[in-house]
Design a protein around this motif. Structure first.
Motif, short mmCIF file in Angstrom:
data_model
loop_
_atom_site.label_atom_id
_atom_site.label_comp_id
_atom_site.label_asym_id
_atom_site.label_seq_id
_atom_site.Cartn_x
_atom_site.Cartn_y
_atom_site.Cartn_z
N GLU A 89 0.83 -1.20 0.00
CA GLU A 89 0.00 0.00 0.00
C GLU A 89 0.87 1.25 0.00
O GLU A 89 0.58 2.21 -0.72
CB GLU A 89 -0.94 0.02 1.22
N ALA A 90 1.93 1.25 0.80
CA ALA A 90 2.82 2.41 0.85
C ALA A 90 3.48 2.64 -0.51
O ALA A 90 3.57 3.79 -0.98
CB ALA A 90 3.87 2.22 1.95
N ILE A 91 3.91 1.58 -1.15
CA ILE A 91 4.52 1.70 -2.48
C ILE A 91 3.50 2.25 -3.47
O ILE A 91 3.80 3.14 -4.27
CB ILE A 91 5.08 0.34 -2.95
N SER A 92 2.27 1.76 -3.40
CA SER A 92 1.22 2.22 -4.29
C SER A 92 0.96 3.72 -4.13
O SER A 92 0.80 4.44 -5.11
CB SER A 92 -0.06 1.43 -4.01
N VAL A 93 0.92 4.19 -2.89
CA VAL A 93 0.69 5.61 -2.62
C VAL A 93 1.82 6.46 -3.19
O VAL A 93 1.59 7.48 -3.84
CB VAL A 93 0.53 5.85 -1.10
N VAL A 94 3.05 6.03 -2.97
CA VAL A 94 4.21 6.78 -3.45
C VAL A 94 4.25 6.79 -4.98
O VAL A 94 4.53 7.83 -5.60
CB VAL A 94 5.52 6.21 -2.86
N LEU A 95 3.95 5.66 -5.62
CA LEU A 95 3.97 5.61 -7.08
C LEU A 95 2.84 6.45 -7.69
O LEU A 95 3.02 7.08 -8.74
CB LEU A 95 3.90 4.17 -7.57
N ALA A 96 1.68 6.47 -7.03
CA ALA A 96 0.58 7.31 -7.51
C ALA A 96 0.94 8.79 -7.40
O ALA A 96 0.64 9.58 -8.30
CB ALA A 96 -0.70 7.01 -6.72
N ASP A 97 1.61 9.17 -6.31
CA ASP A 97 2.06 10.54 -6.13
C ASP A 97 3.08 10.91 -7.21
O ASP A 97 3.04 12.01 -7.78
CB ASP A 97 2.67 10.72 -4.74
N LEU A 98 3.99 9.99 -7.52
CA LEU A 98 4.98 10.22 -8.58
C LEU A 98 4.30 10.42 -9.93
O LEU A 98 4.64 11.33 -10.68
CB LEU A 98 5.97 9.06 -8.64
N ALA A 99 3.31 9.58 -10.23
CA ALA A 99 2.59 9.68 -11.51
C ALA A 99 1.81 10.99 -11.59
O ALA A 99 1.74 11.62 -12.65
CB ALA A 99 1.66 8.50 -11.68
#
Length: 115
Positions: A89-99
């Motif tokens: 979940e943490a990785i998903s949040v960070v990758l969504a923020d990057l995108a």
């Protein structure tokens, strides 16, 4: 002394009664259907069977922070999640923020600050 016995094959046991009939049919190749690739939904995968594995080494402080977050989620928010799901979940949040934010994302800023 042990003696090896050779066993007959299926074709030897079941003789054809009509021409062209075999006990074990020849393998027929089925055409391979290519399914269109499903679009990946963004976000963590949640509680599913995962086919890929990645090992990440963390410091004892980072592991303690992950455990503390897991216990906080359980104690204060009544969310029982394992460490793997928490990290996904943490990785998903960070990758969504990057995108969404690119150069202004939290990940880019933190990695730049490390240099």
């Amino acid at each position: 002394m042990a003696r090896r016995v050779s066993l007959p094959a299926a074709d030897d046991l079941f003789r054809p009664t009509s021409p062209g009939v075999r006990a074990v049919p020849d393998a027929v190749e089925e055409p391979v259907r290519e399914e269109p690739e499903k679009p990946r939904k963004s976000g963590a995968s949640g509680r599913i069977r995962h086919d890929e594995k990645m090992t990440v080494y963390v410091t004892s402080d980072e592991l303690m922070a992950i455990e503390q977050a897991r216990l906080t989620l359980r104690g204060e928010h009544r969310l029982a999640v394992d460490r793997g799901r928490l990290v996904r979940e943490a990785i998903s949040v960070v990758l969504a923020d990057l995108a969404a934010h690119g150069d202004d994302s939290m990940l880019v800023q933190r990695l730049r600050d490390e240099r």
